[in-house]
Design an enzyme around this catalytic site. Structure first.
Site, PDB file in Angstrom:
ATOM      1  N   TRP A  80       0.832  -1.204   0.000  1.00  0.00           N
ATOM      2  CA  TRP A  80       0.000   0.000   0.000  1.00  0.00           C
ATOM      3  C   TRP A  80       0.865   1.252   0.000  1.00  0.00           C
ATOM      4  CZ3 TRP A  80      -1.198  -4.597   2.103  1.00  0.00           C
ATOM      5  CH2 TRP A  80      -2.471  -5.115   1.891  1.00  0.00           C
ATOM      6  N   CYS A 111      -6.616  -5.273  -1.477  1.00  0.00           N
ATOM      7  CA  CYS A 111      -7.723  -6.145  -1.069  1.00  0.00           C
ATOM      8  C   CYS A 111      -8.486  -6.752  -2.230  1.00  0.00           C
ATOM      9  CB  CYS A 111      -8.659  -5.402  -0.128  1.00  0.00           C
ATOM     10  SG  CYS A 111      -9.576  -4.024  -0.862  1.00  0.00           S
ATOM     11  N   HIS A 157     -13.656  -2.170   1.482  1.00  0.00           N
ATOM     12  CA  HIS A 157     -12.796  -3.336   1.673  1.00  0.00           C
ATOM     13  C   HIS A 157     -13.456  -4.507   0.956  1.00  0.00           C
ATOM     14  CE1 HIS A 157      -9.991  -6.157   3.097  1.00  0.00           C
ATOM     15  NE2 HIS A 157     -10.738  -6.674   4.048  1.00  0.00           N
ATOM     16  N   ASP A 159     -11.513 -13.904   4.308  1.00  0.00           N
ATOM     17  CA  ASP A 159     -10.755 -12.722   3.878  1.00  0.00           C
ATOM     18  C   ASP A 159      -9.279 -13.084   3.798  1.00  0.00           C
ATOM     19  OD1 ASP A 159      -9.751 -10.210   3.356  1.00  0.00           O
ATOM     20  OD2 ASP A 159     -10.834  -9.207   4.990  1.00  0.00           O
ATOM     21  N   TYR A 214      -7.105   4.173   0.653  1.00  0.00           N
ATOM     22  CA  TYR A 214      -8.480   3.669   0.731  1.00  0.00           C
ATOM     23  C   TYR A 214      -8.705   2.861   2.011  1.00  0.00           C
ATOM     24  CZ  TYR A 214      -7.366  -1.224  -0.346  1.00  0.00           C
ATOM     25  OH  TYR A 214      -6.903  -2.512  -0.293  1.00  0.00           O
TER      26      TYR A 214
END
Length: 786
Positions: free
Chosen positions: A332, A368, A427, A450, A613
């Site tokens: 990120w 993600c 997400h 996840d 984000y």
């Protein structure tokens, strides 16, 4: 088919061949020669022939236990080195054993096995079937099978140390009639030396790769066929089988969540929902092999691969890379020079193939939606119904409080060092469908899983499966990882102010800011389907509040729910239309309401920050303080503007910004606090097919784009791919000038007929999350029409 052969000098087999007796001492060379010379006179052709076999030519097979190994004969018996014809003894011994000449698993993609098992879409010649369902196979023997004297069974092995007790070594008996719900085989038809078997597997069978051999028994001994890798069985979960825990009873849902190889992934903010097309490509050549490789790379025992609860937990950990060198390395930072920017990917195929090809070296980079897109591919490929899910205003709880906490100093300024909790603009994770026999009744169905590495679960970066029913009811005491998922979709946002003695007091709470427009692609269409109701009861209802209080009673800040205070001034932020565009000024509206019958004076602080984000703060770009008067029952609208020059040098991947408003009413000391996330919309790529699409024939697509910024886009890369159209391709375009419009043409040759999607994305340092899609119908070459 050749069979394994053991030397008569191997004493581990002594006594296993009833027609021949052996001495226990080693023969001398003279004794062996004399035995061969006297062969015809003694009439013991079988013993002489067996004595000719050289041990070095007949090694013991590694995958057969010594105790199960018998003396067997090769197909061509013993070929003489001088090419002499076999003597009468050879022919006689050939009849002693019942040898397997060949195995035909009927692997054709258009054959009954593949079509009935719904595996005909896999672009592979491997034998791919689903558990709990029968399949057919042909076996050719050295002579006709006699059920009265002959016996036969199949031997299936999976994993590095096959064991019967762990289900990794399966012995499939031959029975007269199939009963179902067990491993079994029966003869369907017999044609001289060939016979057709119907084989049934357990609905709880382990998934993965099985080696298959055939063992025969007759009065003269046992023969074992040689393992042929081309006949390996690839076993999958079976959503069509009622006894499989992944069974899904609606055919249209199976078509969507198992067989659909292309989908939609949503992103943006709750007020500006964006969508991109994603190629899951679970049927592409090499993808099933890559998915099984992922399971093998996990190092988990194959004995656990029959339980989808365990499998999705393993895959959740293996999609990310921090602790197990999984498929995708997350990043990120905004600097992706050592790999591929997360926004460039348009599908999972390229990622999984690269991971497999490089023997498990993580692919750079993902965020993600990339983790989730790859996860959906693996789920559907292995036969578990799965879908990609996006939660807008998604909370990340870091201290198991089940609340999202915002800490402010004495001046109501955010204390960034303490604000570990965050709310992501969006997400993306996954839902997987399965029964949950390990939980109280009613918790089966969709389970949240996840793969994005946020928090560890039992020491590993993974999450789920968390029952959506349990999440909705706040039953955070059930497994797996329900507290974390609950906080993502239904935590209250609580503001804490620092006191002079260093302690913190709760000054405000927001109950409706987390978990909105939870989205997935609708069944059978490209529309967005809102599934928020599956994760939480409607905001503000009694059931929703009960769920929150139930969950938080198990959290680390249960005392937060003892706070109550009347409030008569409210603040809200709104946005017109689809929101501001990249390269333009951002305009929002602040609405203040005084519901009391008295005048209210307040001071309002505003602060706008550029955010990742994920909700992580990057830079504050604008601050303001305003004194306001509100008349009794007045509603006041304030225009708020941020100019392009204020943010243009600070933007990161998703062009996300957050406006934080805090204030205090002078008369009542009521605290006002809210945060509003928004993004700057990026332009789309326009894709225009040129010519008619025909399998095997060249065609083209024109890609056009207009730079919305006043600055030059440097080192622009276009990425193009499409299942059945062209494999992933990167085009290094160069620079694109200020406000300039460019176009380029790419040629390709379609390989598969039918409706297809061509995807493209653009990436550069100054602008990301630019993509486009177009539909192309590809016709067969022979008749020009489908």
């Amino acid at each position: 088919m050749p069979v394994s052969t053991r030397s008569i000098r191997d004493r581990s087999a002594v006594g296993r061949f009833p027609m021949v007796t052996f001495g226990f001492g080693e023969d001398t060379e003279e004794e062996k020669e004399a035995s061969e010379e006297d062969n015809d006179e003694q009439g013991n052709a079988g013993q002489t022939w067996l004595r000719k076999i050289c041990p070095c030519c007949c090694p013991q097979r590694d995958d057969v236990d010594i105790t199960d190994t018998l003396i067997t004969v090769t197909d061509d018996l013993d070929k003489e080195t001088d090419d002499k014809k076999p003597d009468a003894g050879d022919s006689e011994l050939d009849e002693l054993l019942l040898n397997v000449k060949s195995i035909d698993l009927m692997k054709s993609k258009s054959g009954e096995n593949r079509t009935q098992h719904h595996t005909d879409l896999y672009q592979s010649d491997a034998f791919i079937i689903r558990r709990g369902q029968n399949f057919h196979m042909w076996i050719t023997l050295s002579r006709p099978f006699d059920p009265s004297t002959d016996k036969l069974h199949l031997d299936l092995k999976t994993g590095p140390l096959p064991t019967v007790s762990k289900g990794t070594h399966v012995i499939v008996p031959l029975v007269e009639e199939l009963e179902g719900n067990r491993w079994e085989a029966s003869i369907v038809s017999q044609d001289d030396k060939r016979m057709k078997l119907s084989v049934n597997s357990l609905p709880t069978a382990l998934i993965g790769r099985y080696q298959i051999i055939v063992e025969t028994h007759c009065a003269n001994g046992q023969a074992v066929s040689t393992h042929d890798p081309a006949n390996d069985i690839l076993m999958l979960f079976n959503p069509w089988c009622e006894d499989d825990t992944v069974f899904m009873d609606a055919e249209d849902e199976r078509q969507e969540y198992v067989l659909n190889d292309i989908g939609k992934i949503y992103y943006g903010t709750m007020d500006q929902i964006g969508v991109r097309t994603w190629d899951y490509g679970q049927f592409q050549d090499g993808i099933l092999a890559a998915c099984i490789f992922v399971l093998e790379k996990s190092g988990t025992p194959p004995s656990g691969w029959g339980d989808p609860i365990n499998v999705v937990r393993v895959v959740s950990a293996m999609i990310n890379s921090p602790d197990d060198l999984g498929v995708v390395e997350g990043d990120w930072s905004g600097n992706y020079s050592a790999g591929t920017s997360p926004t460039v990917w348009s599908g999972s195929v390229e990622i999984l193939k690269e991971y497999h090809k490089n023997n498990g070296n993580p692919v750079k980079y993902g965020q993600c939606w990339v983790f989730a897109g790859v996860f959906t591919t693996v789920l559907r490929c292995l036969g578990i119904p799965g879908r990609t899910v996006t939660n807008f205003s998604s909370a990340h709880d870091t201290d198991v409080s089940l609340t999202t906490d915002v800490y402010l100093d004495e001046s109501l300024e955010p204390m960034e060092l303490l604000n570990a909790d965050s709310i992501w603009n969006f997400h993306v994770w996954n839902d997987a469908w399965m029964a949950r026999p390990d939980l109280p009744a009613g918790n089966g169905g969709w389970q949240a899983v996840d793969a994005t590495p946020q928090e560890t679960s039992q020491g590993t970066f993974r999450c789920g499966p968390a029952s959506l029913t349990a999440v909705r009811n706040g039953q955070v005491f059930l497994k797996h990882d329900i507290p974390f998922v609950f906080a993502e979709v239904n935590s209250d946002k609580i503001y804490w102010q620092k006191n002079t003695d260093g302690t913190f007091s709760q000054i405000y709470s927001e109950k409706k800011v987390v978990g909105h427009f939870i989205s997935t692609k609708a069944v059978g269409t490209d529309e967005r389907m809102d599934i928020t109701h599956l994760y939480k009861y409607p905001e503000g209802t009694e059931m929703e509040r009960i769920a929150v209080e139930t969950a938080c009673s198990y959290g680390s800040k249960a005392e937060a729910y003892t706070y109550t205070k009347s409030q008569d001034v409210s603040v809200e932020v709104t946005m017109d239309g689809e929101g501001p565009k990249m390269g333009e000024d951002a305009e929002l509206k602040i609405i203040l309401r005084n519901s009391s019958s008295e005048e209210r004076k307040l001071i309002l602080h505003s602060q706008v920050a550029v955010m990742y984000y994920t909700g992580v703060h990057k830079a504050t770009v604008k601050k303001d303080t305003t004194d306001l008067d509100l008349m009794p029952n007045e509603e006041k609208h304030l225009e708020w503007t941020m100019e392009y020059k204020d943010y243009k040098d600070q933007l990161v991947d998703q062009a996300a910004l957050m406006l934080t408003l805090t204030g205090r009413v002078k008369e009542t000391q009521q605290v006002l606090a809210t945060q509003f996330n928004f993004r700057l919309r990026t332009p789309d790529l326009i894709l225009k097919p040129i010519g008619k699409a025909v399998v095997g024939e060249k065609m083209a697509v024109e890609i056009s784009f207009t730079n919305p910024l006043t600055q030059v886009l440097e080192a622009v890369i276009f990425h193009v791919e499409g299942l059945g159209l062209l494999t992933a391709r990167k085009i290094h375009y160069g620079d694109i000038g200020s406000r300039a419009t460019v176009s380029l043409t790419e040629h390709f040759v379609s390989t598969l007929p039918g409706p297809r999607k061509l995807l493209a994305s653009l990436d550069c340092k100054q602008l990301t999350q630019v993509h486009g899609v177009t539909g192309i119908t590809v016709y067969e070459k022979s008749n020009g029409a489908l």
